[in-house]
Scaffold this motif. Structure first.
Motif, PDB file in Angstrom:
ATOM      1  N   UNK A 203       0.863  -1.177   0.000  1.00 20.67           N
ATOM      2  CA  UNK A 203       0.000   0.000   0.000  1.00 20.67           C
ATOM      3  C   UNK A 203       0.901   1.229   0.000  1.00 20.67           C
ATOM      4  N   UNK A 204       0.462   2.282  -0.691  1.00 19.49           N
ATOM      5  CA  UNK A 204       1.250   3.510  -0.743  1.00 19.49           C
ATOM      6  C   UNK A 204       0.798   4.439   0.377  1.00 19.49           C
ATOM      7  N   UNK A 205       1.769   4.873   1.195  1.00 20.01           N
ATOM      8  CA  UNK A 205       1.476   5.752   2.330  1.00 20.01           C
ATOM      9  C   UNK A 205       1.986   7.149   1.986  1.00 20.01           C
ATOM     10  N   UNK A 206       1.044   8.072   1.825  1.00 19.52           N
ATOM     11  CA  UNK A 206       1.363   9.392   1.278  1.00 19.52           C
ATOM     12  C   UNK A 206       2.027  10.340   2.274  1.00 19.52           C
ATOM     13  N   UNK A 207       2.041   9.978   3.570  1.00 16.75           N
ATOM     14  CA  UNK A 207       2.580  10.905   4.571  1.00 16.75           C
ATOM     15  C   UNK A 207       4.082  10.938   4.660  1.00 16.75           C
ATOM     16  N   UNK A 208       4.764  10.032   3.965  1.00 16.61           N
ATOM     17  CA  UNK A 208       6.228  10.021   4.015  1.00 16.61           C
ATOM     18  C   UNK A 208       6.756   9.285   5.230  1.00 16.61           C
ATOM     19  N   UNK A 209       8.073   9.305   5.378  1.00 10.15           N
ATOM     20  CA  UNK A 209       8.720   8.591   6.482  1.00 10.15           C
ATOM     21  C   UNK A 209       8.940   9.489   7.687  1.00 10.15           C
ATOM     22  N   UNK A 210       9.112   8.858   8.827  1.00 12.65           N
ATOM     23  CA  UNK A 210       9.397   9.585  10.071  1.00 12.65           C
ATOM     24  C   UNK A 210      10.679  10.398   9.936  1.00 12.65           C
ATOM     25  N   UNK A 211      11.684   9.841   9.288  1.00 15.86           N
ATOM     26  CA  UNK A 211      12.953  10.568   9.105  1.00 15.86           C
ATOM     27  C   UNK A 211      12.749  11.848   8.301  1.00 15.86           C
ATOM     28  N   UNK A 212      11.986  11.744   7.208  1.00 12.67           N
ATOM     29  CA  UNK A 212      11.740  12.931   6.386  1.00 12.67           C
ATOM     30  C   UNK A 212      11.019  14.016   7.179  1.00 12.67           C
ATOM     31  N   UNK A 213      10.058  13.608   7.990  1.00  7.44           N
ATOM     32  CA  UNK A 213       9.292  14.586   8.782  1.00  7.44           C
ATOM     33  C   UNK A 213      10.183  15.264   9.812  1.00  7.44           C
ATOM     34  N   UNK A 214      11.019  14.497  10.498  1.00  5.99           N
ATOM     35  CA  UNK A 214      11.894  15.068  11.519  1.00  5.99           C
ATOM     36  C   UNK A 214      12.967  15.971  10.906  1.00  5.99           C
ATOM     37  N   UNK A 215      13.320  15.732   9.648  1.00  2.00           N
ATOM     38  CA  UNK A 215      14.372  16.521   8.998  1.00  2.00           C
ATOM     39  C   UNK A 215      13.846  17.796   8.351  1.00  2.00           C
ATOM     40  N   UNK A 216      12.529  17.977   8.344  1.00  2.00           N
ATOM     41  CA  UNK A 216      11.952  19.189   7.769  1.00  2.00           C
ATOM     42  C   UNK A 216      11.249  19.979   8.876  1.00  2.00           C
ATOM     43  N   UNK A 217      11.738  21.178   9.141  1.00  2.00           N
ATOM     44  CA  UNK A 217      11.271  21.965  10.284  1.00  2.00           C
ATOM     45  C   UNK A 217       9.762  22.169  10.273  1.00  2.00           C
ATOM     46  N   UNK A 218       9.213  22.526   9.133  1.00  2.00           N
ATOM     47  CA  UNK A 218       7.779  22.799   9.066  1.00  2.00           C
ATOM     48  C   UNK A 218       6.952  21.560   9.441  1.00  2.00           C
ATOM     49  N   UNK A 219       7.331  20.414   8.891  1.00  2.00           N
ATOM     50  CA  UNK A 219       6.610  19.179   9.205  1.00  2.00           C
ATOM     51  C   UNK A 219       6.891  18.727  10.635  1.00  2.00           C
ATOM     52  N   UNK A 220       8.125  18.938  11.106  1.00  2.00           N
ATOM     53  CA  UNK A 220       8.476  18.544  12.471  1.00  2.00           C
ATOM     54  C   UNK A 220       7.639  19.319  13.486  1.00  2.00           C
ATOM     55  N   UNK A 221       7.363  20.598  13.224  1.00  2.00           N
ATOM     56  CA  UNK A 221       6.515  21.399  14.123  1.00  2.00           C
ATOM     57  C   UNK A 221       5.077  20.891  14.078  1.00  2.00           C
ATOM     58  N   UNK A 222       4.619  20.527  12.878  1.00  2.00           N
ATOM     59  CA  UNK A 222       3.273  19.967  12.762  1.00  2.00           C
ATOM     60  C   UNK A 222       3.172  18.613  13.472  1.00  2.00           C
ATOM     61  N   UNK A 223       4.289  17.936  13.551  1.00  2.00           N
ATOM     62  CA  UNK A 223       4.363  16.646  14.248  1.00  2.00           C
ATOM     63  C   UNK A 223       4.476  16.934  15.753  1.00  2.00           C
ATOM     64  N   UNK A 224       3.372  17.361  16.340  1.00  2.00           N
ATOM     65  CA  UNK A 224       3.385  17.860  17.723  1.00  2.00           C
ATOM     66  C   UNK A 224       3.530  16.730  18.734  1.00  2.00           C
ATOM     67  N   UNK A 225       3.542  17.112  20.039  1.00  2.00           N
ATOM     68  CA  UNK A 225       3.797  16.127  21.103  1.00  2.00           C
ATOM     69  C   UNK A 225       2.718  15.056  21.174  1.00  2.00           C
TER      70      UNK A 225
END
Length: 368
Positions: A203-225
């Motif tokens: 299955x294709x997961x459109x949200x990307x990987x955890x590494x990609x999210x943590x490496x991008x500031x905008x997405x990392x902020x959206x990835x809240x506590x």
């Protein structure tokens, strides 16, 4: 006997109609008397009407002319009905298959693997690099659109110089994923082992990987506590399922931020079961927003660690309730990276710890 002029058939026990001839018509009664039952002509007895063979002969062509077209018409109707039901059944089967294929193109995997293989090769234009969405140690991941739906195709790297590690990884992943059914584990639709190309279809997961999210500031902020806490719990449930609830325990052995994928709703899915890091390391990476590196050295050297230095500084401090859960995650992570494997908790214990709103008692190495 047309030239016969006179006849005498008396006293012969004859019966039936006299022939229609001049000799019988002109014969006196004495010439035809004393017979059992002659009739017609001048006998004085009328003969009953007899069916004429001539008439039967005339009726036969009529009957044939009626029966043959009727029989032919009935056979034609029967043939037409048979063909209709055959084509209808075939059309219905094709329609059902087409509908199944639209809902899940890999339904056809079970009856025509060659068709699926050719469709994937065609869609990816023989694995053109423009379709690549990720590259790993054992394979390259492509994004393929089939029947208006997207799928992830992981093409296994071809072995070089007799190297069989990639093939072993391919077999391990198939063996693991065909036995797994869990909402937090990536779904395998099918695979193809071919001399030219070997690949797996997920299955294709459109949200990307955890590494990609943590490496991008905008997405990392959206990835809240709150989301980070839920992700850790989801991963723990997936690993607990693999370790304790499968018929034979499955160990991932390569759990990293690259192998945790998200769908559009921020639901985490564990992927890539080809080889075999500590779960605690991944948890700390989620909390810190980066690989824990030096922090692991401090833990193993038994140094005091300040919790204030651990959380991702790109996010505002968590509210009280979430802060307690984050602190619990850190404590569980520390226990999972203990030097002694025997001192580490099982994934079932980790799941239970994370499911209650309390912190573990062992905090003597953490100062606030």
């Amino acid at each position: 006997m047309l030239s016969l002029t006179t006849i005498d058939v008396s006293f012969n026990q004859l019966e039936g109609p006299l022939p229609n001839m001049k000799a019988f018509e002109d014969a006196p009664k004495e010439a035809i008397g004393h017979n059992k039952g002659l009739c017609g002509n001048n006998t004085g007895l009328d003969c009953p009407i007899q069916p004429s063979n001539e008439g039967n002969k005339n009726k036969l062509p009529i009957l044939i002319a009626i029966i043959l077209p009727t029989l032919g018409f009935m056979l034609l109707v029967l043939f037409t009905v048979t063909i209709f039901f055959y084509l209808y059944k075939r059309y219905r089967n094709v329609t059902v298959r087409s509908q199944e294929t639209r809902e899940n193109p890999f339904t056809i995997w079970s009856y025509d693997g060659k068709m699926v293989y050719e469709r994937i090769i065609e869609t990816l234009e023989d694995f053109d690099s423009k379709h690549v969405v990720g590259v790993g140690g054992h394979g390259t991941v492509y994004k393929a659109e089939l029947s208006s739906e997207f799928f992830a195709v992981k093409k296994i790297h071809a072995p070089e110089d007799g190297e069989m590690q990639n093939l072993k990884s391919f077999e391990n992943e198939i063996r693991a994923l065909t036995e797994i059914r869990h909402q937090n584990i990536v779904k395998l639709y099918g695979f193809c082992s071919h001399s030219r190309h070997s690949f797996l279809v997920y299955e294709f997961l459109s949200g990307g990987s955890l590494r990609d999210i943590l490496n991008q500031t905008e997405q990392a902020v959206e990835f809240d506590w709150k989301r980070r806490v839920m992700v850790v719990k989801s991963i723990a449930k997936a690993l607990s399922y693999m370790h304790h609830d499968c018929s034979q325990p499955i160990i991932h052995r390569d759990l990293s931020s690259s192998n945790v994928l998200f769908d559009s709703e921020w639901v985490a899915h564990v992927s890539d079961f080809g080889t075999a890091r500590l779960f605690g390391v991944l948890t700390l990476e989620i909390i810190m927003g980066k690989h824990p590196g030096d922090l692991l050295i401090s833990i193993h050297d038994m140094k005091d660690i300040s919790l204030a230095e651990i959380p991702d500084q790109r996010l505002p401090p968590p509210v009280v309730q979430i802060a307690e859960q984050v602190e619990l995650l850190v404590e569980v992570a520390f226990s999972c990276v203990h030097k002694s494997p025997h001192s580490r908790p099982s994934m079932r214990d980790v799941t239970l710890d994370l499911s209650v709103e309390k912190r573990t008692a062992n905090r003597n190495r953490i100062s606030t």
